[in-house]
Design an enzyme around this catalytic site. Structure first.
Site, PDB file in Angstrom:
ATOM      1  N   ASP A 117       0.711  -1.324  -0.207  1.00 38.05           N
ATOM      2  CA  ASP A 117      -0.291   0.565   0.267  1.00 38.05           C
ATOM      3  C   ASP A 117       0.956   1.327  -0.117  1.00 38.05           C
ATOM      4  O   ASP A 117       1.802   1.038   0.828  1.00 38.05           O
ATOM      5  CB  ASP A 117      -0.974  -0.199   1.255  1.00 38.05           C
ATOM      6  N   THR A 192       0.655 -12.274  -8.926  1.00 34.51           N
ATOM      7  CA  THR A 192      -0.373 -11.967  -7.465  1.00 34.51           C
ATOM      8  C   THR A 192      -0.817 -10.993  -8.232  1.00 34.51           C
ATOM      9  O   THR A 192      -1.594 -10.917  -9.311  1.00 34.51           O
ATOM     10  CB  THR A 192       0.459 -11.273  -6.811  1.00 34.51           C
TER      11      THR A 192
HETATM   12  N1  SAM Z   1       0.984  -8.390  -2.381  1.00 31.40           N
HETATM   13  C1  SAM Z   1      -0.369  -9.028  -3.233  1.00 31.40           C
HETATM   14  C2  SAM Z   1      -0.554  -8.423  -3.936  1.00 31.40           C
HETATM   15  O1  SAM Z   1       0.262  -8.262  -4.762  1.00 31.40           O
HETATM   16  O2  SAM Z   1      -1.344  -8.899  -4.719  1.00 31.40           O
HETATM   17  C3  SAM Z   1      -1.315  -7.116  -1.816  1.00 31.40           C
HETATM   18  C4  SAM Z   1      -1.297  -6.097  -2.709  1.00 31.40           C
HETATM   19  S1  SAM Z   1      -2.294  -5.070  -1.393  1.00 31.40           S
HETATM   20  C5  SAM Z   1      -1.570  -4.273  -2.391  1.00 31.40           C
HETATM   21  C6  SAM Z   1      -1.341  -4.629  -0.387  1.00 31.40           C
HETATM   22  C7  SAM Z   1      -1.945  -5.636   1.199  1.00 31.40           C
HETATM   23  O3  SAM Z   1      -1.399  -5.445   2.397  1.00 31.40           O
HETATM   24  C8  SAM Z   1      -3.195  -6.102   1.558  1.00 31.40           C
HETATM   25  O4  SAM Z   1      -3.792  -7.302   0.755  1.00 31.40           O
HETATM   26  C9  SAM Z   1      -3.124  -5.277   3.120  1.00 31.40           C
HETATM   27  O5  SAM Z   1      -4.490  -5.899   2.975  1.00 31.40           O
HETATM   28  C10 SAM Z   1      -1.672  -5.841   3.087  1.00 31.40           C
HETATM   29  N2  SAM Z   1      -1.579  -5.084   4.564  1.00 31.40           N
HETATM   30  C11 SAM Z   1      -1.259  -4.004   4.345  1.00 31.40           C
HETATM   31  N3  SAM Z   1      -0.854  -3.817   5.982  1.00 31.40           N
HETATM   32  C12 SAM Z   1      -0.406  -4.522   6.391  1.00 31.40           C
HETATM   33  C13 SAM Z   1      -0.246  -5.299   6.840  1.00 31.40           C
HETATM   34  N4  SAM Z   1       0.506  -4.294   8.268  1.00 31.40           N
HETATM   35  N5  SAM Z   1       0.323  -6.683   7.866  1.00 31.40           N
HETATM   36  C14 SAM Z   1      -0.075  -6.785   7.057  1.00 31.40           C
HETATM   37  N6  SAM Z   1      -0.663  -6.782   5.689  1.00 31.40           N
HETATM   38  C15 SAM Z   1      -1.174  -5.821   5.393  1.00 31.40           C
END
Ligand code: SAM
Length: 219
Positions: A117, A192
């Site tokens: 993010d 992903t």
């Molecule tokens: N890596 C995956 C992909 O490429 O499809 C997901 C990308 S998505 C934009 C970012 C993910 O990070 C989200 O699913 C969010 O819920 C997770 N996330 C954000 N902060 C996090 C944290 N502190 N611990 C675990 N997961 C987290």
């Protein structure tokens, strides 16, 4: 809220066979070596599982529904393909808080930050999953020569990650040539769900890969 998260006081207190039921039958249980931080819907784990069947991999995901989805996805794959996908699992946790509770010093061989993010606003930068405080924690759980893979569609975030890793005494960036020799790098783009979305939207993709080094080799 954080009280929702269960986490062990020490990595040895966690029952890993809950995540990897096949581990129960192994006399010499292995440890998690690949960690996908913010794994989303789990596409990377599913791609890497058959490529590295002897390495245990874990995805960390903070959203309940998303981590439940990944759990169901892995269970279904295990049923459809007996003896496969036993080496991947997902855990719902806040990766910014509990890593040393789950992993020993130097345990991880690879960490992945795929399309994290971006938290565009300056005031929110401290929530970025790559920052100078967390990098020391990542260095702690990574083995020497361990590799960190990053990819993003946000140019500024790529610059931010490169800046912070390069400034850190325990990381160095891989050259283009070194990246070409690593079969995982090409999988970062499309494995992903977020990567596939960026492709559909004709977005850019910026990759940067780093190695955990000892302080000595940098000075
Ligand atoms: N890596 C995956 C992909 O490429 O499809 C997901 C990308 S998505 C934009 C970012 C993910 O990070 C989200 O699913 C969010 O819920 C997770 N996330 C954000 N902060 C996090 C944290 N502190 N611990 C675990 N997961 C987290």
């Amino acid at each position: 809220a954080d009280h929702c998260f269960d986490y062990p006081v020490h990595p040895d207190d966690f029952d890993w066979s809950v995540l990897y039921p096949a581990l129960k039958e192994t006399l010499n249980p292995k440890q998690v070596e690949f960690l996908d931080v913010g794994c989303g819907y789990g596409g990377l784990l599913v791609t890497l599982s058959p490529m590295y069947p002897d390495s245990y991999m874990l995805g960390l995901e903070i959203r309940v529904k998303v981590s439940d989805y990944v759990n169901d996805r892995i269970k279904a794959l295990r049923v459809q393909h007996p003896n496969q996908y036993q080496n991947i699992a997902v855990l719902r946790t806040n990766a910014m808080k509990y890593l040393p509770n789950f992993f020993h010093k130097g345990q991880l061989k690879k960490m992945f930050f795929l399309y994290p993010d971006p938290h565009f606003k300056r005031a929110k930068h401290k929530w970025r999953i790559i920052n100078k405080w967390l990098l020391s924690e990542y260095a702690y759980v990574l083995a020497e020569h361990g590799i960190v893979y990053t990819i993003t569609d946000v140019k500024d975030l790529n610059a931010w990650m490169v800046l912070h890793f390069n400034e850190h005494a325990l990381f160095e960036m891989l050259s283009e040539e070194e990246m070409k020799l690593d079969p995982i790098v090409e999988k970062l783009y499309e494995s992903t769900e977020e990567g596939q979305k960026v492709t559909r939207n004709h977005g850019d993709k910026f990759v940067a890969v780093f190695r955990r080094i000892s302080i000595k080799s940098k000075t």
